[in-house]
Write a protein that holds these residues in place. Structure first.
Motif, PDB file in Angstrom:
ATOM      1  N   SER A  27       0.835  -1.208   0.000  1.00  0.00           N
ATOM      2  CA  SER A  27       0.000   0.000   0.000  1.00  0.00           C
ATOM      3  C   SER A  27       0.868   1.256   0.000  1.00  0.00           C
ATOM      4  O   SER A  27       0.531   2.266  -0.622  1.00  0.00           O
ATOM      5  CB  SER A  27      -0.950   0.000   1.202  1.00  0.00           C
ATOM      6  OG  SER A  27      -1.960  -0.982   1.038  1.00  0.00           O
ATOM      7  N   ARG A  62       1.766   1.638  -3.550  1.00  0.00           N
ATOM      8  CA  ARG A  62       0.596   1.970  -4.362  1.00  0.00           C
ATOM      9  C   ARG A  62       0.201   3.442  -4.179  1.00  0.00           C
ATOM     10  O   ARG A  62      -0.225   4.101  -5.123  1.00  0.00           O
ATOM     11  CB  ARG A  62      -0.564   1.051  -3.965  1.00  0.00           C
ATOM     12  CG  ARG A  62      -1.814   1.169  -4.790  1.00  0.00           C
ATOM     13  CD  ARG A  62      -2.770  -0.015  -4.545  1.00  0.00           C
ATOM     14  NE  ARG A  62      -2.950  -0.342  -3.151  1.00  0.00           N
ATOM     15  CZ  ARG A  62      -3.819   0.274  -2.334  1.00  0.00           C
ATOM     16  NH1 ARG A  62      -4.606   1.219  -2.789  1.00  0.00           N
ATOM     17  NH2 ARG A  62      -3.918  -0.076  -1.055  1.00  0.00           N
ATOM     18  N   LEU A  63       0.345   3.961  -2.963  1.00  0.00           N
ATOM     19  CA  LEU A  63      -0.022   5.355  -2.702  1.00  0.00           C
ATOM     20  C   LEU A  63       1.132   6.318  -3.028  1.00  0.00           C
ATOM     21  O   LEU A  63       0.961   7.527  -2.947  1.00  0.00           O
ATOM     22  CB  LEU A  63      -0.446   5.546  -1.239  1.00  0.00           C
ATOM     23  CG  LEU A  63      -1.935   5.317  -0.919  1.00  0.00           C
ATOM     24  CD1 LEU A  63      -2.335   3.869  -1.148  1.00  0.00           C
ATOM     25  CD2 LEU A  63      -2.273   5.735   0.494  1.00  0.00           C
ATOM     26  N   LEU A  93       3.828   6.876  -1.295  1.00  0.00           N
ATOM     27  CA  LEU A  93       4.222   7.639  -0.111  1.00  0.00           C
ATOM     28  C   LEU A  93       5.730   7.810  -0.052  1.00  0.00           C
ATOM     29  O   LEU A  93       6.487   6.879  -0.319  1.00  0.00           O
ATOM     30  CB  LEU A  93       3.726   6.927   1.154  1.00  0.00           C
ATOM     31  CG  LEU A  93       2.210   6.796   1.290  1.00  0.00           C
ATOM     32  CD1 LEU A  93       1.859   6.037   2.561  1.00  0.00           C
ATOM     33  CD2 LEU A  93       1.537   8.159   1.269  1.00  0.00           C
ATOM     34  N   CYS A 131      -0.596  13.856   2.842  1.00  0.00           N
ATOM     35  CA  CYS A 131      -1.527  12.736   2.957  1.00  0.00           C
ATOM     36  C   CYS A 131      -2.460  13.009   4.119  1.00  0.00           C
ATOM     37  O   CYS A 131      -2.339  14.013   4.818  1.00  0.00           O
ATOM     38  CB  CYS A 131      -0.773  11.420   3.170  1.00  0.00           C
ATOM     39  SG  CYS A 131       0.091  11.348   4.746  1.00  0.00           S
TER      40      CYS A 131
END
Lengths: 71, 71, 71, 71, 71, 71
Positions: free
Chosen positions: B44, B47-48, B50, B56
């Motif tokens: 994740s 995927r984001l 970061l 965020c």
């Protein structure tokens, strides 16, 4: 001194309390101004003696913090 | 515009990322300076997209916020 | 585009809403016909403008999905 | 017959299992085709005898299902 | 004296600790002999100084306790 | 035989039930005398046929068990 396994223990002050029939919604103002809303039972609100202006900590397990981008 | 049922959507900036084998530990600095630690899967995190400095939001259900006094 | 760290973002349609005093119980019909029940606050139901027939997504962290066999 | 207080007991079939060091990621295909990802310990995966094609149920508390619009 | 909003604060003793790469699995023996397993980060295990025989409490929100019959 | 991925399935007996408008608070006495409080919906309480004296199990994911020292 009490220690908790939860990673987030965020110091703040009770800013607002709203009571439902069973639960209370507690708004906590953190140092710096961010606000976190907690829902706990009304009986816990009373047991902890929560009221506006009281110092308290928001306790949150790290695995309960999701992340969003571009919200 | 995306809306979420979770009561706490706290805007901040990624301050630090530490990768484990499966999970990442993300430290988010909120406006005002409070910090929240999140643990999400490394997939994740990728995927984001970061990375340190990225904007965020920390998303937390109100019922996952406990309260402690005198910690 | 908003991205969420939660692994399960299941697209569906609101099939039924039942309001309690504080919470709403939302039944979501997923593509293919499976149904998922969500309990959120009534104020979030209103904030998101949920009503029967509205498109929405059920968001569930993978670690909140338990597995049972032979139930 | 076993009954569970959780509102969501969704019948499906194990579609994919990926093992980490400690946890397993289980993809369950529900009737109708929707998929749900679950993360449980590898020891629970073994204890339940999970493997591709096995029938199982995804168990989710209604209060752990968030709702998003326009995701 | 520290107070917590969680309803279940169950006193016990650490019976067994098993370390993974990131997490520790802690088995707590409650008064009367029932056992509860907790998974916390290894860093929290160290921060709390947990070891076999140490007194501690298992803290569980009432809404995280499901009920099953005939299991 | 039904198997659950949750690590804690603690056998006990319903000791007390208190009904709210939507939820019930169930006190379970475990073997050995420790007590655990669960909050589930009133409809689940009825569906499971819970009443004082009935055998049941408290089901708790290990990751939902926090640990405190010196509480």
């Amino acid at each position: 001194m009490t220690l908790l396994s939860a990673r987030n223990v965020l110091k703040g002050t009770v800013k607002k309390i709203e009571h439902g029939v069973v639960n209370s919604e507690i708004t906590i103002e953190l140092a710096g101004g961010a606000e976190i809303v907690s829902i706990i039972t009304k009986s816990s609100t009373e047991r902890l003696g929560l009221k506006e202006g009281k110092k308290c900590s928001a306790v949150i397990k790290a695995s309960n913090v999701m992340i969003a981008t571009d919200l």
